[in-house]
Write a protein that holds these residues in place. Structure first.
Motif, short mmCIF file in Angstrom:
data_model
loop_
_atom_site.label_atom_id
_atom_site.label_comp_id
_atom_site.label_asym_id
_atom_site.label_seq_id
_atom_site.Cartn_x
_atom_site.Cartn_y
_atom_site.Cartn_z
N ASN A 15 0.87 -1.17 0.00
CA ASN A 15 0.00 0.00 0.00
C ASN A 15 0.90 1.22 0.00
O ASN A 15 1.39 1.67 1.05
CB ASN A 15 -0.91 0.00 1.23
N THR A 16 1.16 1.76 -1.18
CA THR A 16 2.14 2.84 -1.31
C THR A 16 1.66 4.16 -0.72
O THR A 16 2.47 5.09 -0.57
CB THR A 16 2.50 3.05 -2.80
N SER A 17 0.40 4.24 -0.36
CA SER A 17 -0.08 5.47 0.27
C SER A 17 0.31 5.53 1.75
O SER A 17 0.33 6.62 2.34
CB SER A 17 -1.60 5.58 0.13
N THR A 18 0.60 4.38 2.33
CA THR A 18 0.97 4.34 3.74
C THR A 18 2.40 3.87 3.98
O THR A 18 2.97 4.13 5.04
CB THR A 18 0.01 3.42 4.52
N LYS A 20 6.31 3.57 2.26
CA LYS A 20 7.24 3.96 1.21
C LYS A 20 8.32 2.88 1.06
O LYS A 20 8.60 2.12 1.98
CB LYS A 20 7.90 5.30 1.51
#
Length: 370
Positions: A15-18, A20
């Motif tokens: 989940n690249t929104s949370t 990195k």
């Protein structure tokens, strides 16, 4: 390739929104090291990682540096020098006596990144792929920045570097590396004073075992092949193949469809039908292909009888350079699993242009050809 697949799978599930991520790649090695150029490690800012760049001594420091690179959104090139007697140098306690350059590149999901380029190589797993990563430079090279990767598909691919002067020397170096099956950096200075260093990575197809037979000793070979990230195709009557073998083999091909199996220079065919007549009839079919390695189970006297009978019938011209009979390294193998280990070890040695002898007898460094 197995490591690349694991890294891509982990990144795809992220989940690249949370969370990195950054990609650490070994781009240069001088002297000794546990891993070689091309070793990779996907590092997440939550402290997890997939893959590896060493035997465990550098990963912790790479995690710290990756977090910094992610925070700064800037690639960084880190040099680990284990040749110096310096208590503050990471990895010096290993006594590896080598210098390792690691490129750490933050991954941005909304911008092209090295994993996007690596994914394109998976579409044709039986092709040799060449990847060029810009590790350092002075001046300007098109729109490329440190850490950017391009896939080489011919001279036109090099236009992305923005300077025609680079084409000939890079082309020459690529062909040289392909012929040796090696990945290594390449530094070049232009006549205008600019310079760049590329990591030229050659990704060979994974070894492909074509197993002609369906007896119970085929399954350990298939499983070992899977563990290594290789391919294993079984040539046998589908009605005689167990469901377990069906599930674990890359493919099950009927004997009359043998000619449809793609064969390249990373392929090995192994005759293991445990039936004299079947192996005898399969051998001439296999020798009509360009496969570089043909292995035969069974004692030497059995293989010589097959050669003699085929010669008498006019179906064998005496070519034995490609034939490994009995197949396997002399490790005292007795069980099907040990025999599979012996076979896989010989195939790996052959494809790597190695002798298969004990490393303690080598005069050259263990990762270099003699």
């Amino acid at each position: 390739m197995k490591e690349i697949l694991a890294i891509i799978a982990a990144y795809n599930a992220l989940n690249t929104s949370t969370t990195k991520a950054a990609l650490a790649t070994v781009v240069r090695v001088e002297g000794s090291s546990y891993r070689r150029t091309g070793a990779r490690m996907l590092i997440l800012d939550n402290g997890q990682w997939v893959g590896g760049i060493s035997g465990g001594c550098l990963e912790g420091d790479a995690l710290r540096r990756a977090r910094l690179a992610i925070a700064q959104s800037k690639p960084t090139l880190v040099t680990y020098d284990t040749t110096e007697d310096d208590d503050y140098q990471i990895g010096v306690g290993l006594g590896c006596n080598g210098v390792i350059d690691v490129l750490i590149s933050p991954l941005h999901p909304d911008h092209p990144n090295p994993l996007d380029c690596l994914k394109t190589c998976l579409a044709d797993a039986r092709k040799t792929h060449v990847l060029l990563t810009l590790t350092s430079f002075t001046g300007s090279f098109g729109d490329l920045q440190r850490g950017d990767m391009i896939r080489y598909d011919g001279p036109d691919s090099l236009l992305a570097l923005g300077d025609a002067e680079l084409t000939a020397p890079i082309e020459q170096k690529i062909q040289q590396y392909i012929s040796k099956g090696k990945s290594a950096p390449f530094a070049f200075e232009l006549s205008n004073g600019q310079s760049l260093e590329l990591f030229i990575e050659v990704l060979l197809p994974v070894p492909h075992l074509i197993l002609m037979g369906q007896q119970y000793d085929v399954l350990p070979l298939v499983r070992m092949s899977n563990e290594l990230g290789w391919m294993a195709t079984v040539v046998a009557n589908p009605q005689k193949v167990t469901q377990t073998l069906f599930a674990e083999a890359h493919a099950i091909v009927a004997p009359d469809a043998f000619a449809s199996i793609p064969i390249d220079q990373q392929t090995a065919v192994i005759l293991m039908a445990h039936d004299f007549k079947t192996d005898k009839n399969n051998l001439p079919r296999v020798l009509t292909t360009d496969v570089p390695f043909v292995g035969m189970l069974g004692p030497r006297v059995r293989a010589e009888r097959i050669f003699n009978e085929l010669s008498d019938e006019g179906r064998f011209d005496g070519e034995t350079d490609r034939i490994h009979a009995p197949i396997g390294l002399d490790i005292g193998a007795a069980t099907p699993e040990e025999i599979a280990l012996s076979i896989v070890a010989e195939v790996r040695a052959f494809l790597s242009h190695r002798s298969g002898t004990a490393l303690r007898h080598r005069a050259a460094p263990i990762h270099e050809r003699e």
